[in-house]
Each structure stands twice: as C-alpha cells, then as structure tokens.
Design a protein around this motif. Structure first.
Motif, mmCIF file in Angstrom:
data_model
loop_
_atom_site.group_PDB
_atom_site.id
_atom_site.type_symbol
_atom_site.label_atom_id
_atom_site.label_comp_id
_atom_site.label_asym_id
_atom_site.label_seq_id
_atom_site.Cartn_x
_atom_site.Cartn_y
_atom_site.Cartn_z
ATOM 1 N N PRO A 1 0.439 14.943 -4.281
ATOM 2 C CA PRO A 1 1.909 14.820 -4.253
ATOM 3 C C PRO A 1 2.477 13.929 -5.343
ATOM 4 N N ALA A 2 2.363 14.337 -6.577
ATOM 5 C CA ALA A 2 2.898 13.556 -7.694
ATOM 6 C C ALA A 2 4.237 14.122 -8.131
ATOM 7 N N ASP A 3 5.149 13.236 -8.496
ATOM 8 C CA ASP A 3 6.445 13.641 -9.045
ATOM 9 C C ASP A 3 6.456 13.538 -10.569
ATOM 10 N N VAL A 4 5.748 12.514 -11.084
ATOM 11 C CA VAL A 4 5.695 12.262 -12.528
ATOM 12 C C VAL A 4 4.250 11.968 -12.908
ATOM 13 N N PHE A 5 3.828 12.482 -14.049
ATOM 14 C CA PHE A 5 2.475 12.227 -14.554
ATOM 15 C C PHE A 5 2.581 11.677 -15.962
ATOM 16 N N SER B 1 0.844 -1.195 0.000
ATOM 17 C CA SER B 1 0.000 0.000 0.000
ATOM 18 C C SER B 1 0.869 1.231 0.000
ATOM 19 N N ALA B 2 0.370 2.280 -0.609
ATOM 20 C CA ALA B 2 1.134 3.513 -0.717
ATOM 21 C C ALA B 2 0.647 4.498 0.322
ATOM 22 N N LYS B 3 1.395 4.677 1.393
ATOM 23 C CA LYS B 3 0.958 5.552 2.464
ATOM 24 C C LYS B 3 0.777 6.996 2.022
ATOM 25 N N PRO B 4 1.691 7.567 1.213
ATOM 26 C CA PRO B 4 1.465 8.926 0.772
ATOM 27 C C PRO B 4 0.151 9.077 0.037
ATOM 28 N N CYS B 5 -0.182 8.107 -0.836
ATOM 29 C CA CYS B 5 -1.417 8.218 -1.600
ATOM 30 C C CYS B 5 -2.635 7.999 -0.717
ATOM 31 N N THR C 1 0.072 18.469 3.437
ATOM 32 C CA THR C 1 1.353 18.698 4.087
ATOM 33 C C THR C 1 1.382 18.059 5.468
ATOM 34 N N CYS C 2 0.261 18.164 6.189
ATOM 35 C CA CYS C 2 0.176 17.596 7.528
ATOM 36 C C CYS C 2 0.132 16.071 7.505
ATOM 37 N N LEU C 3 -0.526 15.513 6.503
ATOM 38 C CA LEU C 3 -0.759 14.076 6.488
ATOM 39 C C LEU C 3 0.390 13.281 5.888
ATOM 40 N N LEU C 4 1.189 13.890 5.026
ATOM 41 C CA LEU C 4 2.233 13.133 4.329
ATOM 42 C C LEU C 4 3.572 13.289 5.028
ATOM 43 N N PRO C 5 4.221 12.185 5.416
ATOM 44 C CA PRO C 5 5.528 12.269 6.077
ATOM 45 C C PRO C 5 6.553 12.913 5.165
ATOM 46 N N THR D 1 6.652 9.349 -6.577
ATOM 47 C CA THR D 1 5.231 9.075 -6.753
ATOM 48 C C THR D 1 4.836 9.340 -8.197
ATOM 49 N N VAL D 2 4.286 8.323 -8.826
ATOM 50 C CA VAL D 2 3.914 8.410 -10.238
ATOM 51 C C VAL D 2 2.404 8.304 -10.376
#
Length: 299
Positions: free
Chosen positions: A117-121, A10-14, A59-63, A72-73
């Motif tokens: 919070p995406a780095d690549v799309f 699972s992707a915690k940031p997502c 910002t608050c939720l993502l480490p 993150t893609v």
C-alpha cells in the motif's frame, strides 16, 4: 522493511503489510525450490495465485480509514536522515500524517509490484522505477528526477584519505568491504560498476559483505564490523563514526539519480499536494543541506 510514522511512531499499515510480505516471501521461496519439478505454466499459475492472495490479505489487514487518511511513502534507505527532516517540515503546516518505509529500492519496488500500500515511491536509481513503470503502476505524469548523489569509500572516523586502489589494498586485510547487494540494491549496483570500471572488482569481490540496503553497509563500518564501505556521500555525512577516505569518479558508474512518482490506486486525498511539496523549494533546500544534489544541474 521498517515503517515509521511521525518520527518514532510505528506504522500500522506497514506492519500489516509486513505480515503479508512475509507470507509472500515464504511462498515464493517454496516455488523457487520446486522449480525443478514444476513446468513454466505451473510456476506462472503459482505466482499469480500468490499475488492475488497478497492483495486479499492486505485489504483485510489494513484499516480502510487509515489508508484513506495517511500518505504512505516507500523511500530508498539512503534518504532517511534528510527525508525525515522534510517530513517534519510537512507536518509543521499540514495535518495529514505521513507513514515512512525505508529499505533498499529493489525490495520496495518488488513489494509495490505485489500490492503493497504505497502512495509515493522514491527510488535510488532509474532501474527500479523503470520496472514499476513497465508494469503500469505509476500515475502518469508524476515521475520526475528528484535528487542526485555521489559515491564514496568510507572507513572509521579519523582514517586518512588515500587513493581508491591504496585504500582497498590496505583496508581489506582484516575486515570486509561493506556494500549493498551488488545485483539489486542501487548503491551496490553503482559500486560494482565503479570498481569494475577501475579494474578493482575481481580483487575485492571475495571480501565483499553484501547487505540489503546502503544504510546497513554504513552501519557495518560505523560499528567496526567492516573496515571499508561503499556508500553515498550523503550517508557518510549522516554518521560521525565514519570518514570519507576516497571518492569514486562520476564517470566510473551510471549517474546517481533519485526519481519520485505516485503509485496508481492511491486513496490518500493529499498525495498530489504532498508530491508537490517534496519537489518544491523548501524540500529541495533541506535535501541540498544534507549533501544531495540537483539532478538537473550541470555537473
């Protein structure tokens, strides 16, 4: 949308973003329902407030450490099978983890627009990449056309091939035609364009079951919930439960192209290296094996 890390994790940031995106969807829906009683200035103020709130919450939720280390893609759902293999190839030589989020390009672009919070799309059409570029959300010089594809009509495995007109006439008597959202999802936009060009859209429109991404349309046919589906050729190759029964001529719809770009504000140190890997020869070899095409080759 669904996020996955290194194949199955699972992707915690997502997951954190999913919470904020849900709040956004609720608040935007409330504003839309109140449109009749709010003037334009009030509507604009409300949307600006929502966007600021989403940025604060994300910002608050993502480490912070996870954001800096992971890439993150956000990628069109039709890329899942091939791109998962490409990510495996990346992980075989690089320790930087990649978090994947697959969904309809329209949904992903809208989430990026409000601060996801995406780095690549990677989009399944130019329209949604154009939209993010117009909002100045892309890293200059990183947008390139990565892949091409084609559009097909599918049915249950073993169904014989037929002309588009004959297949649509006989196949919609008992179950619907599955398509991506025809006014938002790239596969739906391409499909509606092709059917309109062929003079078939008005006939099939009442029987269309619209879903939020092309893999959902594929699943409806594979599960027998829809008799036919409009998907990409690569989707049909990814599921043995379906067969291609007809192909849409290339000149009936805009050229299917998957552009890729880096998103501004990325903190991932390896994102440029990863971008180069996705556009490099090994990734290209994998994509071609899964049925994608080179967008720069002569048709």
């Amino acid at each position: 949308f669904r996020g996955t890390g290194q194949r199955g994790q699972s992707a915690k940031p997502c997951s954190g973003w999913l919470f904020t995106a849900s709040i956004h969807a609720f608040a935007q829906s409330a504003l839309e329902h109140s449109r009749a009683t709010l003037n334009s200035a009030q509507m604009n103020h409300g949307m600006h407030f929502i966007r600021r709130l989403m940025l604060v919450l994300s910002t608050c939720l993502l480490p912070a450490v996870a954001q800096a280390q992971e890439i993150t893609v956000f990628a069109a759902a039709s890329l899942r099978t091939a791109l998962d293999e490409v990510i495996d190839a990346w992980h075989s030589t690089n320790a930087t983890p990649v978090v994947m989020s697959y969904a309809g390009s329209s949904s992903l672009a809208r989430q990026i627009e409000i601060g996801a919070p995406a780095d690549v799309f990677i989009s399944a059409n130019q329209l949604w990449m154009d939209h993010l570029q117009s909002e100045e959300l892309l890293v200059e010089g990183t947008r390139v056309d990565l892949l091409g594809n084609s559009l097909v009509l599918i049915a249950a495995a073993g169904t014989p091939e037929a002309s588009l007109e004959a297949a649509l006439k006989s196949g919609l008597s008992t179950a619907p035609l599955a398509m991506g959202l025809v006014n938002a999802v790239p596969a739906g936009l391409y499909g509606k364009s092709a059917l309109s060009h062929l003079g078939l859209w008005s006939r099939v429109a009442p029987n269309v079951a619209q879903v939020d991404n092309v893999r959902a349309a594929l699943a409806l046919v594979a599960l027998g919930e829809a008799s036919l589906g409009v998907v990409y050729a690569t989707d049909a190759l990814a599921d043995p439960r379906v067969s291609v029964i007809a192909k849409f001529p290339q000149d009936t719809h805009p050229k299917i192209t998957y552009p890729i770009a880096q998103i501004r504000g990325s903190a991932a140190p390896s994102v440029s290296e990863f971008h180069q890997f996705l556009t490099g020869p090994l990734a290209k070899q994998i994509f071609l094996r899964h049925g994608f095409t080179d967008p720069n080759s002569a048709e």
